[in-house]
Each structure stands twice: as structure tokens, then as C-alpha cells.
Design an enzyme around this catalytic site. Structure first.
Site, PDB file in Angstrom:
ATOM      1  N   ARG A 227       0.862  -1.092  -0.046  1.00  0.00           N
ATOM      2  CA  ARG A 227       0.110   0.275   0.139  1.00  0.00           C
ATOM      3  C   ARG A 227       1.075   1.154  -0.118  1.00  0.00           C
ATOM      4  O   ARG A 227       1.882   1.209   0.733  1.00  0.00           O
ATOM      5  CB  ARG A 227      -1.027   0.027   1.224  1.00  0.00           C
ATOM      6  CG  ARG A 227      -2.167  -0.981   1.167  1.00  0.00           C
ATOM      7  CD  ARG A 227      -3.129  -0.878   0.170  1.00  0.00           C
ATOM      8  NE  ARG A 227      -4.038  -1.861   0.242  1.00  0.00           N
ATOM      9  CZ  ARG A 227      -4.030  -2.745  -0.795  1.00  0.00           C
ATOM     10  NH1 ARG A 227      -2.954  -2.973  -1.439  1.00  0.00           N
ATOM     11  NH2 ARG A 227      -4.981  -3.961  -0.664  1.00  0.00           N
ATOM     12  N   HIS A 275       0.838  -0.381 -10.145  1.00  0.00           N
ATOM     13  CA  HIS A 275       0.161  -1.012  -9.514  1.00  0.00           C
ATOM     14  C   HIS A 275      -0.350  -2.397 -10.338  1.00  0.00           C
ATOM     15  O   HIS A 275      -1.624  -2.807 -10.505  1.00  0.00           O
ATOM     16  CB  HIS A 275      -1.127  -0.392  -9.378  1.00  0.00           C
ATOM     17  CG  HIS A 275      -1.920  -0.882  -8.035  1.00  0.00           C
ATOM     18  ND1 HIS A 275      -2.526  -0.081  -7.087  1.00  0.00           N
ATOM     19  CD2 HIS A 275      -2.070  -2.073  -7.658  1.00  0.00           C
ATOM     20  CE1 HIS A 275      -3.139  -0.642  -6.160  1.00  0.00           C
ATOM     21  NE2 HIS A 275      -2.797  -1.818  -6.335  1.00  0.00           N
TER      22      HIS A 275
END
Length: 312
Positions: A227, A275
Site C-alpha cells: 500500500r 500497480h
């Protein structure tokens, strides 16, 4: 009685999931009638297949719903929703897990073996060297939940000296497991390469900051597919500029897409990937969702149930 399943996600997700999810549901619920659709009367919905960026944010009308089945591994965008008072599961599936394992082991090996020196060489220069063996390299996995355990196991299989850290005590074969604040300090002292796989919670934000980065061996490597908020960006940039951190490979960011003017893009010691470390695969994710609906209908415990007090 027909089982009504609402698919609450962006339209492009429906295009990808409609067929594999229907196929998985037919296998998981033989002989049962079900309806899978993007538009159902709220009071008739039994299950909600959900992406947190969907338009559905108020769960109050869904009075019959038994569970919300998240399509993403991350649930930080929904755990604080006060209208959600039914069980919530997160996505943990074969495709996502193995995608993460492959991405993490690839970048650990890249930094361990110093591959960038050859891949990015701009001048003809013969520089023989002997890379260390994996057993001579300390690798830390911060966050040893389902994904962290899978990554740690793969690294142990390659021979690395692996330390895993978590907030609470855990035990994993072949991995030195530490926990708590004192455990974090000890873990970072060993971390020539650190892989971040913690959830995004108030307790984990900025876990890598100026103080903790300074605890790592000089010239260490950071790999973050977990994250974005786990890292204090300003502190990391300062550590990169000073040489305390040799390189950071980052797949997740506090703001995504990463703004074009962000310093990470141009920094010579930062690798940005968009990502992609653990993309959800439609087919394998559909199998997990279908299995959880089968379990719920059979009165069995749900897989990957979220503890909303802990945030994951």
C-alpha cells in the site's frame, strides 16, 4: 428460492466477470437457481459482489443481503462505511497470490544479484563480480498475512535468510517471525531488502519513515507492492538521496495514478510500476466468490472474512 447476486463494480469489470462468474456459480451451486446482474431491487439482493470504487456506497436498502464479497485484496476504502453492517470478505485467490509472489521474487532477485548494473549499462565496460548467495542476504517481509506468507515461503525456497514482521505474533516454518515495535526494529536491522505487504490501516501508515529507514543497513533496498501510505514519501526520497537506501521499487502510491510531476518518476534510484504486482484474475477470483456464496448457503464460515476493527 433464487439466489440474487448484485455485481456492483464499474461497467468494464462486468464485461470481464459476467461469463467466468456465471460459470463458477453454476459449478459451486449445482441445481440452485441464481440471478447475477448489475441492477436488482435492493430488498431482493442476497449477495453483493463489490468493488470499492463502484457507485454503491449506501448499503442501508440491502436488508436481505448476507455478505459483501470484495473484488479487491484491499478493503481500507470500505471498512469505515457505517452503512455496512453485514459480513465483508476480501479477495485472496490463487491468481492474485501467485502474481504477487512472482513480482516480489523477481524484484528481490533483481536487487540481490545487482542486475541493474548490467541491464542499464550505458558504456562498454567489463566489470566481473561475484554476487552473494541468497543465504547471505537478509530479506524482510513486513506483513505476513496470506500474501506475505506466500512471498516469504517462496523466498525461503530460494535460500534467502527471511524475517517476517507482523503486528501480532505469528509462526511460519522456515521464517524468523517477529512482532510488535521491538520486533520491527530488529527486523529492519536485518533487512538488506525489505518487501512491504502490510494492509493500509492507521497503525501501519508511514511504517517506513525517517526513523525506521535509518534503522536499515546502509544501501538497503525497498520493494513496496503493498500500500502506498506505508511509506513516508519525503523520508524515502531523503534516504535515497543520502544513500541510506540504494533503490526503491514501488508498485503502489498514496495517489494513483502517480502524478506526472511526482519526484519518483525522475529519480534515478526509483523504479515505478503501475500497480500491477497482484492484479485480480477474473477466472480465479470468480471461483473464490462462488465458493463463498456456496459456503454461506451451506452455513459454513466465509473465506477471508474481514475484521473491521483491525481494518483487514
Amino acid at each position: 428460492m433464487t439466489i440474487n447476486i448484485l455485481f456492483a463494480a464499474k461497467a468494464e469489470r462486468w464485461d470481464c466477470y459476467e461469463k467466468p462468474l456465471n460459470d463458477a456459480l453454476r459449478k459451486a451451486l449445482p441445481g440452485r437457481d441464481f440471478t447475477l446482474a448489475t441492477d436488482l431491487p435492493p430488498e431482493e439482493v442476497d449477495y453483493i459482489v463489490y468493488a470499492p470504487n463502484s457507485d454503491l456506497q449506501d448499503f442501508t436498502p440491502y436488508t436481505r443481503a448476507k455478505a459483501v464479497l470484495n473484488l479487491w485484496a484491499g478493503v481500507e476504502a470500505i471498512t469505515g462505511n457505517e452503512t455496512l453492517n453485514i459480513p465483508l470478505t476480501r479477495m485472496v485467490d490463487f491468481g492474485l497470490t501467485h502474481g504477487m509472489v512472482e513480482w516480489c521474487t523477481g524484484h528481490v532477485l533483481r536487487h540481490h544479484l545487482g542486475m541493474d548494473a548490467d541491464i542499464l549499462r550505458k558504456h562498454a565496460k567489463w566489470e566481473p563480480r561475484t554476487p552473494p548467495l541468497a543465504r547471505e542476504r537478509g530479506v524482510a517481509v513486513l506483513g505476513i498475512g496470506a500474501l506475505g506468507q506466500a512471498v516469504a515461503a517462496a523466498l525461503v525456497g530460494l535460500g534467502f535468510d527471511v524475517t517476517g514482521w507482523s503486528r501480532s505474533k505469528k509462526q511460519i516454518e522456515g521464517v524468523r517471525c517477529l512482532h510488535g515495535d521491538a520486533g520491527l526494529t530488529e527486523t529492519l536491522k536485518r533487512a538488506e531488502i525489505a518487501v512491504l505487504l502490510l494492509p493500509d490501516t492507521p497503525a501501519t501508515r508511514d511504517v517506513l519513515n525517517a526513523e525506521t529507514l535509518a534503522q536499515m543497513p546502509k544501501g538497503a533496498f525497498i520493494i513496496n507492492p503493498g500500500r502506498g501510505p506505508l511509506i513516508d514519501d519525503d523520508a524515502l526520497l531523503a534516504a535515497l538521496d543520502s544513500g541510506q537506501i540504494a533503490h526503491a521499487t514501488l508498485d503502489v502510491f498514496s495517489v494513483e495514478p502517480l502524478p506526472e510531476d511526482h519526484p519518483y518518476w525522475a529519480h534515478p534510484r526509483v523504479t515505478v510500476t503501475p500497480h500491477l504486482a497482484a492484479a485480480t484474475r477474473n477466472e480465479t477470483a470468480s471461483e473464490v466468490i462462488a465458493e463463498n456464496i456456496r459456503r454461506s448457503e451451506a452455513g459454513e464460515p466465509l473465506l477471508h472474512l474481514v475484521d473491521r476493527d483491525r481494518g483487514y
